[in-house]
Design an enzyme around this catalytic site. Structure first.
Site, short mmCIF file in Angstrom:
data_model
loop_
_atom_site.label_atom_id
_atom_site.label_comp_id
_atom_site.label_asym_id
_atom_site.label_seq_id
_atom_site.Cartn_x
_atom_site.Cartn_y
_atom_site.Cartn_z
N TYR A 92 -1.81 0.32 10.65
CA TYR A 92 -2.09 -0.35 9.38
C TYR A 92 -0.86 -0.29 8.47
O TYR A 92 -0.43 -1.30 7.90
CB TYR A 92 -3.29 0.32 8.69
N GLU A 100 0.19 3.69 1.65
CA GLU A 100 0.25 4.19 3.03
C GLU A 100 1.62 3.94 3.65
O GLU A 100 2.00 4.60 4.62
CB GLU A 100 -0.83 3.52 3.88
N SER A 128 0.81 -1.22 0.00
CA SER A 128 0.00 0.00 0.00
C SER A 128 0.84 1.27 0.00
O SER A 128 1.90 1.33 0.65
CB SER A 128 -0.87 -0.01 1.26
P1 GDP Z 1 -6.49 5.98 3.32
O1 GDP Z 1 -5.63 6.84 2.46
O2 GDP Z 1 -6.23 4.52 3.14
O3 GDP Z 1 -6.49 6.38 4.74
O4 GDP Z 1 -7.99 6.16 2.72
P2 GDP Z 1 -9.28 6.93 3.24
O5 GDP Z 1 -10.22 6.97 2.09
O6 GDP Z 1 -9.81 6.32 4.50
O7 GDP Z 1 -8.78 8.40 3.61
C1 GDP Z 1 -8.19 9.26 2.67
C2 GDP Z 1 -7.93 10.62 3.28
O8 GDP Z 1 -9.17 11.29 3.51
C3 GDP Z 1 -7.21 10.60 4.64
O9 GDP Z 1 -6.19 11.58 4.62
C4 GDP Z 1 -8.30 11.00 5.63
O10 GDP Z 1 -7.81 11.67 6.79
C5 GDP Z 1 -9.13 11.95 4.77
N1 GDP Z 1 -10.48 12.14 5.29
C6 GDP Z 1 -11.05 13.33 5.59
N2 GDP Z 1 -12.30 13.15 6.08
C7 GDP Z 1 -12.52 11.81 6.10
C8 GDP Z 1 -13.64 11.01 6.50
O11 GDP Z 1 -14.67 11.50 6.95
N3 GDP Z 1 -13.48 9.65 6.35
C9 GDP Z 1 -12.34 9.08 5.85
N4 GDP Z 1 -12.26 7.76 5.71
N5 GDP Z 1 -11.27 9.83 5.48
C10 GDP Z 1 -11.36 11.17 5.60
#
Ligand code: GDP
Length: 338
Positions: free
Chosen positions: A156, A134, A132
């Site tokens: 993670y 990440e 990933s």
């Molecule tokens: P990730 O990159 O695997 O963590 O995928 P996510 O889709 O969960 O999150 C992508 C980005 O969106 C991260 O930087 C989160 O902090 C940001 N983000 C902002 N608001 C939200 C929210 O309400 N839900 C999630 N899941 N992410 C959010």
């Protein structure tokens, strides 16, 4: 002429977004597709994604768990797969702070279990590990490639980094055909609602249909390199068709803020996000990955892979799919529609 032997693929995490799209791709290529599923007495296997793609009856599901080595060995012994795709994981970053040990057991040690089962029972099988972006976390280079140093920022990401290195190590230690795909965020109508794109497209659809009035969000200044899962599973398959195993970044090369992604979704339904988005501090993360942007040059040069579906096309597809789903499942009051 002798008939070509039917190729067998085994997918862990087959009920997830990528597992479902990969199964569809492999079935289309004539593979016999097996999937490992976690089953418990109180929970039925969740096959809604396989059903959505119309392939629920075409894949063979087998009970198993990434933390049970003996069961994984039995699965390898019985199926003798030609290709193993390890997509199973606790994959939601935010939950990994709530469940750090479970995340380590499944997302990190689970990879060694699958590698051991392959090494002992199906040593000629080719292996794919779902790594990933990440793992880049607190980015050490503006644009991340296979040579960028890692700096994970969540339990993670730490677990995924272990999975990546154990894959590299088994390749180097035992000569296994083991490849690691460092996939940047990839989404689709099959994405879980805990991820930001699907949360936004589902909320946009609900707001349009008068089922919801606001959209609580965390850090909307974060930037991601978002592609479509359907494009990305092709890269997984391509990696296992190479003579030599290797590691590849899979990305679009374009980065966009969460804020702009929200705008794309709301533009599609003709509404202004400013009227609905509310910042909720509880949705911020203890440590954030502010920006990710991948360099997919190696995948392009060596695999001939390229992302085809744009962010705008993908978000439109997701909003339309959510509108259709909600129209089917919810009681909609036409007077409340926007
Ligand atoms: P990730 O990159 O695997 O963590 O995928 P996510 O889709 O969960 O999150 C992508 C980005 O969106 C991260 O930087 C989160 O902090 C940001 N983000 C902002 N608001 C939200 C929210 O309400 N839900 C999630 N899941 N992410 C959010």
């Amino acid at each position: 002429m002798r008939a070509r032997k039917l190729r067998k693929a085994l997918i862990t995490g087959i009920t997830g977004q990528d597992g479902a799209y990969l199964a569809q791709l492999l079935l289309g290529k004539g593979y016999e597709v097996h999937g490992v599923v976690r089953r418990s007495s109180h929970a039925e296997v969740s096959s809604h994604r396989l059903r959505w793609l119309g392939i629920e009856n075409d894949v063979k599901l087998i009970d198993g768990n990434l933390n049970d080595l003996s069961c994984l060995m039995r699965i390898m012994q019985t199926i003798k797969p030609d290709e193993v795709y390890n997509l199973g994981a606790q994959s939601f970053v935010h939950s990994s702070w709530q469940q750090p040990l479970l995340t380590a057991q499944v997302t990190a040690v689970g990879v060694t279990n699958v590698l051991e089962a392959v090494r002992i029972e199906a040593p000629t099988a080719r292996f794919y590990q779902a790594s990933s972006s990440e793992m880049f976390g607190l980015i050490q280079e503006t644009i991340q490639s296979e040579t960028t140093p890692f700096y994970p920022r969540s339990p993670y990401a730490v677990a995924k980094l272990y999975g990546h290195w154990i894959t590299v190590n088994y390749r180097e230690s035992f000569g296994m055909h083991a490849s690691s795909g460092i996939l940047f965020n990839h989404e689709s109508p099959l994405r879980g609602k805990e991820f930001v794109t699907r949360k936004v497209t589902d909320a946009a659809a609900r707001i349009k249909l008068g089922l919801q009035d606001e959209l609580p969000m965390g850090n909307i200044d974060a930037k991601r390199d978002w592609g479509h899962a359907k494009d990305y599973v092709k890269a997984m398959w391509m990696m296992l068709q190479q003579d030599k195993p290797d590691d590849y970044v899979v990305a679009t090369g374009r980065t966009t803020t969460v804020r702009d992604m929200i705008r794309i979704a709301f533009d599609h339904i003709g509404l202004n996000p400013a009227d609905f988005v509310r910042i909720d501090a509880s949705l911020f993360r203890p440590a954030e990955v502010e920006v990710l942007q991948g360099n997919p040059e190696k995948a392009k040069a060596k695999l001939g892979w390229e992302a085809k579906i744009t962010l705008e096309e993908m978000i439109a597809e997701m909003v339309d799919a959510d509108l259709a789903r909600l129209r089917r499942s919810e009681d909609i009051d036409p007077s409340k529609m926007r």
